[in-house]
Enzyme design. Sequence first.
Site, PDB file in Angstrom:
ATOM      1  N   HIS A   1     -10.655  -3.693   3.602  1.00  0.00           N
ATOM      2  CA  HIS A   1     -10.805  -3.405   5.021  1.00  0.00           C
ATOM      3  C   HIS A   1     -11.514  -2.203   5.197  1.00  0.00           C
ATOM      4  O   HIS A   1     -11.518  -1.553   6.615  1.00  0.00           O
ATOM      5  CB  HIS A   1      -9.229  -3.058   5.337  1.00  0.00           C
ATOM      6  CG  HIS A   1      -8.620  -2.123   4.466  1.00  0.00           C
ATOM      7  ND1 HIS A   1      -8.410  -2.008   3.320  1.00  0.00           N
ATOM      8  CD2 HIS A   1      -8.352  -0.734   5.159  1.00  0.00           C
ATOM      9  CE1 HIS A   1      -7.851  -0.785   2.893  1.00  0.00           C
ATOM     10  NE2 HIS A   1      -7.707  -0.164   3.867  1.00  0.00           N
ATOM     11  N   ASP A   2     -12.127  -1.419   4.312  1.00  0.00           N
ATOM     12  CA  ASP A   2     -13.009  -0.318   4.544  1.00  0.00           C
ATOM     13  C   ASP A   2     -14.612  -0.834   4.583  1.00  0.00           C
ATOM     14  O   ASP A   2     -15.333   0.322   4.875  1.00  0.00           O
ATOM     15  CB  ASP A   2     -12.740   0.805   3.643  1.00  0.00           C
ATOM     16  CG  ASP A   2     -11.371   1.216   3.777  1.00  0.00           C
ATOM     17  OD1 ASP A   2     -10.951   1.301   5.107  1.00  0.00           O
ATOM     18  OD2 ASP A   2     -10.476   1.578   2.748  1.00  0.00           O
TER      19      ASP A   2
ATOM     20  N   ASP B   1       0.734  -1.200   0.059  1.00  0.00           N
ATOM     21  CA  ASP B   1      -0.094  -0.002   0.056  1.00  0.00           C
ATOM     22  C   ASP B   1       0.834   1.280  -0.055  1.00  0.00           C
ATOM     23  O   ASP B   1       1.889   1.474   0.699  1.00  0.00           O
ATOM     24  CB  ASP B   1      -0.799  -0.117   1.369  1.00  0.00           C
ATOM     25  CG  ASP B   1      -2.358   0.237   0.901  1.00  0.00           C
ATOM     26  OD1 ASP B   1      -2.451   1.453   0.483  1.00  0.00           O
ATOM     27  OD2 ASP B   1      -3.287  -0.490   1.499  1.00  0.00           O
TER      28      ASP B   1
ATOM     29  N   GLU C   1      -6.697   3.183  -6.108  1.00  0.00           N
ATOM     30  CA  GLU C   1      -7.984   3.468  -5.316  1.00  0.00           C
ATOM     31  C   GLU C   1      -8.480   4.725  -5.703  1.00  0.00           C
ATOM     32  O   GLU C   1      -8.007   5.802  -5.258  1.00  0.00           O
ATOM     33  CB  GLU C   1      -7.840   3.218  -3.773  1.00  0.00           C
ATOM     34  CG  GLU C   1      -9.201   3.334  -3.099  1.00  0.00           C
ATOM     35  CD  GLU C   1      -9.131   3.762  -1.569  1.00  0.00           C
ATOM     36  OE1 GLU C   1     -10.185   3.474  -1.007  1.00  0.00           O
ATOM     37  OE2 GLU C   1      -8.241   4.485  -1.328  1.00  0.00           O
TER      38      GLU C   1
ATOM     39  N   ASP D   1      -3.411   4.637  -2.411  1.00  0.00           N
ATOM     40  CA  ASP D   1      -4.282   5.039  -1.690  1.00  0.00           C
ATOM     41  C   ASP D   1      -4.892   6.317  -1.924  1.00  0.00           C
ATOM     42  O   ASP D   1      -4.368   7.189  -2.251  1.00  0.00           O
ATOM     43  CB  ASP D   1      -3.672   4.981  -0.240  1.00  0.00           C
ATOM     44  CG  ASP D   1      -4.729   5.241   0.917  1.00  0.00           C
ATOM     45  OD1 ASP D   1      -5.679   4.391   1.101  1.00  0.00           O
ATOM     46  OD2 ASP D   1      -4.797   6.239   1.662  1.00  0.00           O
TER      47      ASP D   1
HETATM   48  C1  BGC Z   1      -7.859   3.638   2.885  1.00  0.00           C
HETATM   49  C2  BGC Z   1      -8.460   3.800   4.292  1.00  0.00           C
HETATM   50  C3  BGC Z   1      -7.726   4.802   5.112  1.00  0.00           C
HETATM   51  C4  BGC Z   1      -7.866   5.996   3.957  1.00  0.00           C
HETATM   52  C5  BGC Z   1      -7.035   7.085   4.456  1.00  0.00           C
HETATM   53  C6  BGC Z   1      -8.467   4.564   2.320  1.00  0.00           C
HETATM   54  O1  BGC Z   1      -9.071   4.596   1.223  1.00  0.00           O
HETATM   55  O2  BGC Z   1      -8.501   2.277   2.170  1.00  0.00           O
HETATM   56  O3  BGC Z   1      -8.300   2.563   5.047  1.00  0.00           O
HETATM   57  O4  BGC Z   1      -8.393   5.200   6.159  1.00  0.00           O
HETATM   58  O5  BGC Z   1      -7.716   5.949   2.702  1.00  0.00           O
HETATM   59  O6  BGC Z   1      -5.807   7.003   4.219  1.00  0.00           O
END
Ligand code: BGC
Length: 559
Positions: free
Chosen positions: A332-333, A109, A270, A211
């Site tokens: 995980h979200d 990540d 993402e 991310d």
């Molecule tokens: C991650 C989350 C994180 C956020 C801020 C996201 O999209 O998947 O787990 O809290 O980014 O970094």
Amino acid sequence: MVEADTLQGEWWKSAVFYEIYVRSFRDSNGDGIGDLRGIIDKLDYLNDGTPSSLGIDAIWLSPVHPSPDYDFGYDVSDFSSINPAFGTMEDFDELLREAHDRGIRVVMDLVMNHTSDEHPWFMESRSSRDNPYRDWYIWRDGRSFRRPPNRWRSAVLGSAWTYDRDTRQYYYHAFLKRQPDLNWRNPSVKASMFDVARFWLDRGVDGFRLDLINHLVEDEELRDNPRCLGRYPYEWQEHIYDRDRPETHQVLKEFRGLLDEYGDRMMVSEVYAFDPKLAASFYGEGDDESHLVFNYDYLFTRFAAKSFRRVVTEWDNAVPEEGWPALFLGSHDTPRLFSRYGRFRDAWSRAKVLAALLLTSRGTPFMYYGDEIGMSNCHIPRWEMQDPVGRLVWPIPMGRDRCRTPMQWNGGPFAGFTSGTPWLRVHRSYKHRNVEEQSANEESLLDFYRRLIHLRRRTPALNRGSMRVWGGTQKIWQGVPLKYLTYLREHGDQSILVAMNFHGRMARLHGPSEDGHFSRFNAFRTIFSTHQGQDEFSDLRQVVLAPYQVLIMEAVGST
Ligand code: BGC
């Protein structure tokens, strides 16, 4: 069938990825927190080269860097080392080696949008207005007394600006106030972050999950977003100035150039948005940005053939011709896949239908740890809640701890996750729902995933073929709306037909008889099915699907 070699070029197209939320996967030293050695211990479960292991090709690790854990690792305080709670750099190198020995790629990540407020860059930056690091973050004067520079909101709660009393300015954070946004207009930020990427690529990592990438650059003039209607306060603005900016695409193109220098490394982005076209724009022009992009639409789709048909086709059409879709149904979200669709007694059957969709439609599947055994949301009482975001916004939505509970390895104490006390409670289902139990059961969800992943690996049409979708519309057949989804996957001279019944009733395939494409096939032979039944069909209209049946057939004797 030909053995597909996932270690060849563009390996990410045919690979199956598996997300490991490191804190929760396996604890090797009894401190209750999952760690890198724990992952090494379980690599054989993931892929030992035989059909008795899960058979995945790549792991994506949640952040493993030092962090004060206000957002469990997504608030990084040092990008070039390993969080001691997870192990050491030697452990990381060993994980890489051991994974590569098994043909498993390792993707990290990379949080480029922000850092922790305890990162030395930010500590310097906030120390005075004339510190050389001041411009590494986004600092501005308020509009007037107690009024932040503009109305941008944090994706979590409240204003996206926090006032710093000492230097009497506001700093910007798209997420928590503990996660100040980096200023990507400053060339030193880009250079340093690119160096971070090089550092890990040189160590041998195979790529990155980027991310919140669409948040990277903001409007230079910090213009206010137009207001609009939405469910949550964050959605009461049209986010045209605080994210999805053209400048972000420029950075991504350069980042792609960096990866290309290394040959066969990849990135998956993402893009936090519910618009497939917008998500697809992060592939770039043709294919000069991300190799893969997540489409959040998949996570909020009703369990209905018609709805999944829409999502699958919209995404397939949105991804540029040179690009390749990423597919994901959980992370995980988000609430656990099993719980989203599993409130009914058909939960296990539904989980199989969705696993089939994930593993057989066109694109690269990303599994989330535990989904293969049907782990479900765990109720975490307010006083046990660990996710700071969850605590902040409780009770709506319910926070993210519920999808992050320890992996259920066996029916022993704490599900075999730790010999100590786990950092987060284990779901009470662990006694019956665990890897050990399901490994021994040929009807289990785990066995289903395993067989399908291995079938996918040795079937080129499934892992890199084209896709032609039909079925799942509201068309009525003998008074009953069609509730199945079917698609044809083709590669070279191989044609594979996948049919999934999304309904608790039998369904006869209507057959794409009107589609001339099918007239060249003489018959279809079953190669995978959740149910016993006929092995060969000369006409697709002979196919009757049992409730929630998944049926995969190979076309034979094409003329
Ligand atoms: C991650 C989350 C994180 C956020 C801020 C996201 O999209 O998947 O787990 O809290 O980014 O970094």
